[in-house]
Motif scaffolding. Sequence first.
Motif, PDB file in Angstrom:
ATOM      1  N   MET A  83       2.106   4.290  35.645  1.00  0.00           N
ATOM      2  CA  MET A  83       1.133   5.141  34.794  1.00  0.00           C
ATOM      3  C   MET A  83      -0.297   5.617  35.468  1.00  0.00           C
ATOM      4  SD  MET A  83       1.662   3.616  30.929  1.00  0.00           S
ATOM      5  CE  MET A  83       0.776   4.815  30.279  1.00  0.00           C
ATOM      6  N   ARG A  84      -0.312   5.206  36.729  1.00  0.00           N
ATOM      7  CA  ARG A  84      -1.789   5.379  37.387  1.00  0.00           C
ATOM      8  C   ARG A  84      -2.003   6.775  37.523  1.00  0.00           C
ATOM      9  NH1 ARG A  84      -5.039   2.383  40.771  1.00  0.00           N
ATOM     10  NH2 ARG A  84      -3.643   0.495  40.723  1.00  0.00           N
ATOM     11  N   PRO A  85      -0.997   7.706  37.950  1.00  0.00           N
ATOM     12  CA  PRO A  85      -1.182   9.146  38.294  1.00  0.00           C
ATOM     13  C   PRO A  85      -1.799   9.637  36.873  1.00  0.00           C
ATOM     14  CG  PRO A  85       0.678   8.361  39.641  1.00  0.00           C
ATOM     15  CD  PRO A  85       0.418   7.199  38.507  1.00  0.00           C
ATOM     16  N   ARG A  86      -0.979   9.449  35.970  1.00  0.00           N
ATOM     17  CA  ARG A  86      -1.200  10.080  34.525  1.00  0.00           C
ATOM     18  C   ARG A  86      -2.606   9.662  34.093  1.00  0.00           C
ATOM     19  NH1 ARG A  86      -1.180  14.034  31.090  1.00  0.00           N
ATOM     20  NH2 ARG A  86      -0.915  13.267  29.003  1.00  0.00           N
ATOM     21  N   ILE A  87      -3.299   8.589  34.091  1.00  0.00           N
ATOM     22  CA  ILE A  87      -4.269   7.859  33.507  1.00  0.00           C
ATOM     23  C   ILE A  87      -5.260   8.774  34.385  1.00  0.00           C
ATOM     24  CG2 ILE A  87      -5.928   5.893  33.764  1.00  0.00           C
ATOM     25  CD1 ILE A  87      -3.495   4.149  33.406  1.00  0.00           C
ATOM     26  N   GLU A  88      -5.196   8.926  35.721  1.00  0.00           N
ATOM     27  CA  GLU A  88      -6.225   9.569  36.619  1.00  0.00           C
ATOM     28  C   GLU A  88      -6.295  11.209  36.105  1.00  0.00           C
ATOM     29  OE1 GLU A  88      -4.719   9.196  40.621  1.00  0.00           O
ATOM     30  OE2 GLU A  88      -5.714   7.037  40.751  1.00  0.00           O
ATOM     31  N   HIS A  89      -5.062  11.617  35.652  1.00  0.00           N
ATOM     32  CA  HIS A  89      -4.957  12.973  35.433  1.00  0.00           C
ATOM     33  C   HIS A  89      -5.742  13.251  34.016  1.00  0.00           C
ATOM     34  CE1 HIS A  89      -3.346  16.892  34.555  1.00  0.00           C
ATOM     35  NE2 HIS A  89      -3.132  16.600  33.581  1.00  0.00           N
ATOM     36  N   VAL A  90      -5.500  12.369  33.004  1.00  0.00           N
ATOM     37  CA  VAL A  90      -6.281  12.337  31.877  1.00  0.00           C
ATOM     38  C   VAL A  90      -7.646  12.187  31.722  1.00  0.00           C
ATOM     39  CG1 VAL A  90      -6.101  11.215  29.519  1.00  0.00           C
ATOM     40  CG2 VAL A  90      -3.954  11.661  30.323  1.00  0.00           C
ATOM     41  N   ALA A  91      -7.963  11.230  32.680  1.00  0.00           N
ATOM     42  CA  ALA A  91      -9.431  10.752  32.997  1.00  0.00           C
ATOM     43  C   ALA A  91     -10.162  12.221  33.487  1.00  0.00           C
ATOM     44  CB  ALA A  91      -9.586   9.788  33.999  1.00  0.00           C
ATOM     45  N   ALA A 115      -8.292   5.706  26.266  1.00  0.00           N
ATOM     46  CA  ALA A 115      -7.560   4.665  25.854  1.00  0.00           C
ATOM     47  C   ALA A 115      -6.404   5.121  24.736  1.00  0.00           C
ATOM     48  CB  ALA A 115      -8.433   3.616  25.018  1.00  0.00           C
ATOM     49  N   LEU A 116      -6.740   5.816  23.770  1.00  0.00           N
ATOM     50  CA  LEU A 116      -5.445   6.116  22.912  1.00  0.00           C
ATOM     51  C   LEU A 116      -4.694   6.953  23.743  1.00  0.00           C
ATOM     52  CD1 LEU A 116      -4.687   6.489  19.921  1.00  0.00           C
ATOM     53  CD2 LEU A 116      -5.818   8.641  19.528  1.00  0.00           C
ATOM     54  N   GLN A 117      -4.760   7.912  24.375  1.00  0.00           N
ATOM     55  CA  GLN A 117      -3.690   8.617  25.055  1.00  0.00           C
ATOM     56  C   GLN A 117      -2.765   7.972  25.963  1.00  0.00           C
ATOM     57  OE1 GLN A 117      -4.405  12.636  25.584  1.00  0.00           O
ATOM     58  NE2 GLN A 117      -3.002  13.182  27.011  1.00  0.00           N
ATOM     59  N   VAL A 118      -3.549   6.861  26.691  1.00  0.00           N
ATOM     60  CA  VAL A 118      -2.689   6.020  27.429  1.00  0.00           C
ATOM     61  C   VAL A 118      -1.554   5.352  26.660  1.00  0.00           C
ATOM     62  CG1 VAL A 118      -2.894   3.920  28.961  1.00  0.00           C
ATOM     63  CG2 VAL A 118      -4.354   5.854  29.290  1.00  0.00           C
ATOM     64  N   LEU A 123       3.969   4.700  24.680  1.00  0.00           N
ATOM     65  CA  LEU A 123       4.923   4.992  23.689  1.00  0.00           C
ATOM     66  C   LEU A 123       5.895   6.020  23.435  1.00  0.00           C
ATOM     67  CD1 LEU A 123       2.873   3.050  20.944  1.00  0.00           C
ATOM     68  CD2 LEU A 123       4.942   2.208  21.972  1.00  0.00           C
ATOM     69  N   GLY A 124       5.249   6.952  23.972  1.00  0.00           N
ATOM     70  CA  GLY A 124       5.838   8.572  23.494  1.00  0.00           C
ATOM     71  C   GLY A 124       5.784   9.175  22.401  1.00  0.00           C
ATOM     72  N   VAL A 125       4.153   8.867  21.876  1.00  0.00           N
ATOM     73  CA  VAL A 125       3.868   9.578  20.574  1.00  0.00           C
ATOM     74  C   VAL A 125       3.246  10.892  20.818  1.00  0.00           C
ATOM     75  CG1 VAL A 125       2.149   9.364  18.740  1.00  0.00           C
ATOM     76  CG2 VAL A 125       2.957   7.365  19.833  1.00  0.00           C
ATOM     77  N   PRO A 126       4.019  11.806  20.110  1.00  0.00           N
ATOM     78  CA  PRO A 126       3.513  13.333  20.245  1.00  0.00           C
ATOM     79  C   PRO A 126       1.991  13.421  19.845  1.00  0.00           C
ATOM     80  CG  PRO A 126       5.535  13.009  19.021  1.00  0.00           C
ATOM     81  CD  PRO A 126       4.943  11.588  19.128  1.00  0.00           C
ATOM     82  N   ALA A 127       1.569  14.605  20.750  1.00  0.00           N
ATOM     83  CA  ALA A 127      -0.060  14.812  20.634  1.00  0.00           C
ATOM     84  C   ALA A 127      -0.565  15.015  19.464  1.00  0.00           C
ATOM     85  CB  ALA A 127      -0.368  16.062  21.747  1.00  0.00           C
ATOM     86  N   GLY A 128       0.325  15.850  18.510  1.00  0.00           N
ATOM     87  CA  GLY A 128       0.031  16.185  17.297  1.00  0.00           C
ATOM     88  C   GLY A 128      -0.310  14.863  16.261  1.00  0.00           C
ATOM     89  N   MET A 129       0.277  13.893  16.422  1.00  0.00           N
ATOM     90  CA  MET A 129       0.015  12.576  15.762  1.00  0.00           C
ATOM     91  C   MET A 129      -1.069  11.577  16.159  1.00  0.00           C
ATOM     92  SD  MET A 129       3.814  10.967  15.515  1.00  0.00           S
ATOM     93  CE  MET A 129       5.111  11.766  14.770  1.00  0.00           C
ATOM     94  N   ARG A 323      -6.547  -3.563  32.301  1.00  0.00           N
ATOM     95  CA  ARG A 323      -7.289  -3.591  33.716  1.00  0.00           C
ATOM     96  C   ARG A 323      -7.190  -2.297  34.625  1.00  0.00           C
ATOM     97  NH1 ARG A 323      -5.312  -9.259  33.832  1.00  0.00           N
ATOM     98  NH2 ARG A 323      -6.878 -10.696  33.863  1.00  0.00           N
ATOM     99  N   LEU A 324      -5.941  -1.678  34.552  1.00  0.00           N
ATOM    100  CA  LEU A 324      -5.681  -0.591  35.356  1.00  0.00           C
ATOM    101  C   LEU A 324      -6.367   0.599  34.575  1.00  0.00           C
ATOM    102  CD1 LEU A 324      -4.024   1.275  37.346  1.00  0.00           C
ATOM    103  CD2 LEU A 324      -2.243   1.390  35.608  1.00  0.00           C
ATOM    104  N   VAL A 325      -6.239   0.863  33.484  1.00  0.00           N
ATOM    105  CA  VAL A 325      -7.155   1.884  32.853  1.00  0.00           C
ATOM    106  C   VAL A 325      -8.549   1.705  33.136  1.00  0.00           C
ATOM    107  CG1 VAL A 325      -8.024   2.943  30.551  1.00  0.00           C
ATOM    108  CG2 VAL A 325      -5.524   2.068  31.010  1.00  0.00           C
ATOM    109  N   ALA A 326      -9.082   0.503  33.100  1.00  0.00           N
ATOM    110  CA  ALA A 326     -10.962   0.454  33.308  1.00  0.00           C
ATOM    111  C   ALA A 326     -10.923   0.773  34.657  1.00  0.00           C
ATOM    112  CB  ALA A 326     -11.010  -0.825  32.973  1.00  0.00           C
ATOM    113  N   LYS A 327     -10.261   0.519  35.554  1.00  0.00           N
ATOM    114  CA  LYS A 327     -10.576   0.557  37.018  1.00  0.00           C
ATOM    115  C   LYS A 327     -10.481   2.026  37.479  1.00  0.00           C
ATOM    116  CE  LYS A 327      -9.285  -1.089  41.810  1.00  0.00           C
ATOM    117  NZ  LYS A 327      -8.496  -2.083  42.592  1.00  0.00           N
TER     118      LYS A 327
END
Length: 383
Positions: A83-91, A115-118, A123-129, A323-327
Amino acid sequence: MEKIQETTGQDGTKALLVTGYDAARQALSDQRVIKHLDLSSMGVSLDVLDAMVNQMMFANPPDHTRLRRLISASFTARRVETMRPRIEHVAHELLDEVPAHETVELIQAYALPLALQVICDLLGVPAGMRDEFVTWTAIIAAGPARRQEMPAQLARMLTVIRDLLAQRRAHPGDDLLSDLIEVRDGQDRLSENELTSMVFMLLIAGHETTKNLLGNGVFRLLEDRGRWDRVRAEPHLLATAIEEFVRYDTPLAIDNSRIAAETFELAGRTVQASTRVEISLAQANRDEDRFPAADQLRLDRAHNPHLGFGHGIHYCLGAPLARLVAKVALTVLMTRFPALDLAVPATELTLRQDFMRGLDQLPVRTRPREAEHDETAPAPGLA
């Protein structure tokens, strides 16, 4: 100050409050202190309760053992690291929307949505929810202050989660929810209520605590601006700094869902059977007998066996993800806005003092502060 004290809970019942580190560590791992959750005062239907609490956070062995085994099979270190690349992209996406040379409220602009997007991506929750999940979490985290809203909101949340499970059964994806639906150990698998309870746990506990960790960390770095500059200059300190943020401002401040299964001794005190046991993780993490200069935040505290993620069989399964999200989030923030500073005096900002420990607001300035040296150049290691 005594390490175990008598206290009265919000419902008026007597309990023992454990504040010392050694006693807290024992209580967290002692099989005679078991999980016990009473939500009868919430006014929530049995159908909703069964779909919320059938999770390992509130379970005891052998149910806990079974649930953790099934869930751990899908919630792996490998999945977290991917998930690291995705977290970086969202940040970066979130900070693209933060205007330079302006004041911004960083909890709502960055810590909360990241935090919510991660969790939703996991989980695979659609963006609209996702906006609805923010509302539900705020109501639950508020506790008694918003108790009247809980029955209707939790029922609505359960309906949405059940619909999401039905969608994933029909169309599996590359996400944790699809894996949890399919996971098996022999003939054993998660029931419907266990699946919905797992989603409740991840959405509520997962993103709220990660939001608090990130917000608290930024606040402490900017509270004493020298800390921010030091971590930018010495990025290898970030990992130990994150552990110190968890210790110093424990995101989940208290574990209040346990009782004594039998009469036993805890730190030299007799605990009677059926006594409610509340464990203050926040106070245990500030115990001077365990942590030298416990009330000082030390970015380089090398030996830091804090209880911020719990201890024993209920140790937080999501700790590696937090820890990964925070870093990642702190690294991206310090790179994009190296001159970040508080927009108000630190004394005007206070952390919540209920069972969660975090800031509701964190106003910051993204423009460079006036200084004798250039603070806008990225520090080595953070560029």
